[in-house]
Design an enzyme around this catalytic site. Structure first.
Site, PDB file in Angstrom:
ATOM      1  CB  CYS B  80      -0.811 -10.908   0.640  1.00  0.00           C
ATOM      2  SG  CYS B  80      -1.904  -9.854  -0.335  1.00  0.00           S
ATOM      3  CG  HIS B 186       2.775 -10.403  -2.410  1.00  0.00           C
ATOM      4  ND1 HIS B 186       2.285 -11.685  -2.309  1.00  0.00           N
ATOM      5  CD2 HIS B 186       1.700  -9.593  -2.501  1.00  0.00           C
ATOM      6  CE1 HIS B 186       0.968 -11.658  -2.360  1.00  0.00           C
ATOM      7  NE2 HIS B 186       0.575 -10.397  -2.475  1.00  0.00           N
ATOM      8  CD  GLU B 188       5.270 -13.764  -2.216  1.00  0.00           C
ATOM      9  OE1 GLU B 188       5.662 -13.097  -1.237  1.00  0.00           O
ATOM     10  OE2 GLU B 188       4.072 -13.865  -2.537  1.00  0.00           O
TER      11      GLU B 188
END
Lengths: 250, 205
Positions: B80, B186, B188
């Site tokens: 990001c 992202h 994650e």
């Protein structure tokens, strides 16, 4: 293509999960769980009313969710200062949700946006029909108890200008009603801003999600009525939405 | 040990959580020695570009990272804002120089369709423009990833773009140049596809 999101909103009182009806706690459905693989995003709100309450139990729950849910977590409840927001981020939030704190002190939105970026700030707006504003809608703060004199459209626009990256609009009257989103209210807000709008309160069946997107102009449809959402129901809801032509993540 | 660069911005715990879920040991730190002893680095971050660079500079991390990444070839994954910082510059608020490891500017996301809202928030398809990139091992083309951003990286002229996303127009969503990796989305926060991609970096980069 960007997908419309289906968001599960979880409300907590003293660290205990429950749902609400007309903004009052309803504990009947506490023993439920989130299908953490199908949901697109989770909003966790601490609605403990005592402003001096110890929020540690809530922080612990957020941390537990953050460990196991690999989707974005938006976290809110009682955020009045940048430090409150920082605390919510530290326990595992990816975004923070502000409501009353921003009504009291609108610059709170800017403070959080400057520290973490606009995409981290969700401005939550509770609104209901009001005689005070010519039978239009009025924004209420403090758990929908306090009329603010603002219209939801104006407040959403101002929130966007101050740095909010998303607006979450909740119809007070539809809370727990299962009658569908207040589509007029949703459309009013989604027309007022150019940031994504999340609609909340009233969804009782899957058709309501489709209406929220098509008629309400919502980027994301939220539901708090978690008893609809055990095991596979989020996945089925999304299959239904896709069949109706709404782009979703299956 | 995986060094997660702490420069005071954004949610580092999510990244650390995903790293440890995958069986690696995350260490959130801004300490040069700790970063030096890490096997790999992750540069996460959400927030504004100028703050990102200022915070890296304040902590003396720009020289440290230049040394570790450019000289010692330590693998790094920017996520990001951390991904955007890999670029040459950004126009967010004001013109600010970046780390410059990827020769591309970061500009305001201007979707071609005025109906498309900014920030670009939510799940969108990733087109693998270089499917052989190790990040994509076991990740199907057009897998969905979670994006949240208002600025995006232009196409780098050196072929380091490995993935694109389309929001009104295509933009750079993933890069690889030697041991430098980056994703606008992202991983994650992108469920199984994201964890697989992150695991590829942790295991194979």
């Amino acid at each position: 293509m960007l997908r419309n999101r289906l968001i599960t909103v979880l409300t907590f009182n003293d660290g205990t999960l429950f749902r609400t009806k007309l903004f009052e706690p309803d504990y009947r459905y506490t023993h439920n769980f989130v299908d953490s693989w199908s949901v697109d995003e989770i909003v966790m709100l601490d609605v403990t009313r005592d402003p001096m309450a110890d929020r540690r139990a809530f922080y612990d729950v957020v941390t537990q969710f953050a460990r196991e849910c690999f989707v974005p977590l938006a976290v809110g409840g009682g955020i009045r200062t940048l430090d409150d927001a920082r605390r919510m981020m530290a326990v595992g939030g990816d975004k923070v949700v502000v409501n009353t704190g921003a009504v009291e002190r609108p610059e709170l939105i800017t403070e959080i946006a400057e520290a973490y970026g606009s995409q981290c700030v969700v401005l939550s707006i509770d609104a209901r029909k009001s005689d005070a504003l010519d039978g239009g809608y009025e924004v209420f703060s403090h758990f929908a108890g306090n009329p603010t004199g603002m219209t939801p459209g104006d407040w959403a626009r101002e929130g966007e200008r101050l740095g909010a990256g998303e607006i979450m609009i909740t119809s007070v009257e539809r809370d727990g009603s299962l009658q569908g989103y207040d589509l007029t209210l949703c459309r009013l807000v989604s027309n007022a801003v150019s940031v994504p709008v999340l609609g909340m309160a009233g969804a009782g069946n899957w058709k309501h999600f489709v209406e929220g997107v098509e008629q309400g102009g919502l980027s994301a449809v939220c539901t708090q009525n978690i008893y609809h959402f055990t095991e596979t129901s989020i996945a089925s809801a999304k299959k239904f939405m896709e069949k109706k032509g709404i782009p979703v993540r299956l | 040990m995986i060094g997660i660069v702490d420069y005071g911005l954004g949610n580092l715990t999510s990244v650390a959580g995903a790293v440890s879920k995958l069986g690696f040991e995350p260490h959130i730190t801004s300490n040069a020695d700790a970063l030096t002893s890490a096997d790999k680095l992750v540069l996460p971050g959400v927030g504004a570009f100028p703050d990102g660079m200022a915070n890296l500079a304040e902590r003396g991390l720009i020289d440290v990272l230049n040394d570790l990444v450019l000289k010692r070839r330590k693998p790094i994954l920017g996520i990001c804002l951390g991904f955007q910082l890999l670029g040459r510059s950004s126009e967010e608020f004001r013109h600010t120089g970046g780390l410059g490891w990827i020769d591309a500017a970061v500009t305001r996301l201007k979707p071609g369709d005025p109906e498309l809202r900014v920030p670009h928030v939510g799940w969108n398809d990733l087109t693998q423009t270089r499917p052989d990139c190790i990040l994509f091992d076991g990740v199907a083309d057009q897998s969905l990833f979670y994006f949240v951003h208002s600025y995006c990286m232009e196409t780098p002229p050196d072929g380091s773009q490995v993935g694109t996303c389309d929001y009104g127009r295509p933009f750079t969503a993933a890069v690889q140049k030697g041991s430098v990796f980056g994703t606008q989305f992202h991983p994650e926060k992108s469920q199984q596809a994201g964890l697989t991609l992150l695991n590829n970096f942790l295991e194979k980069a």
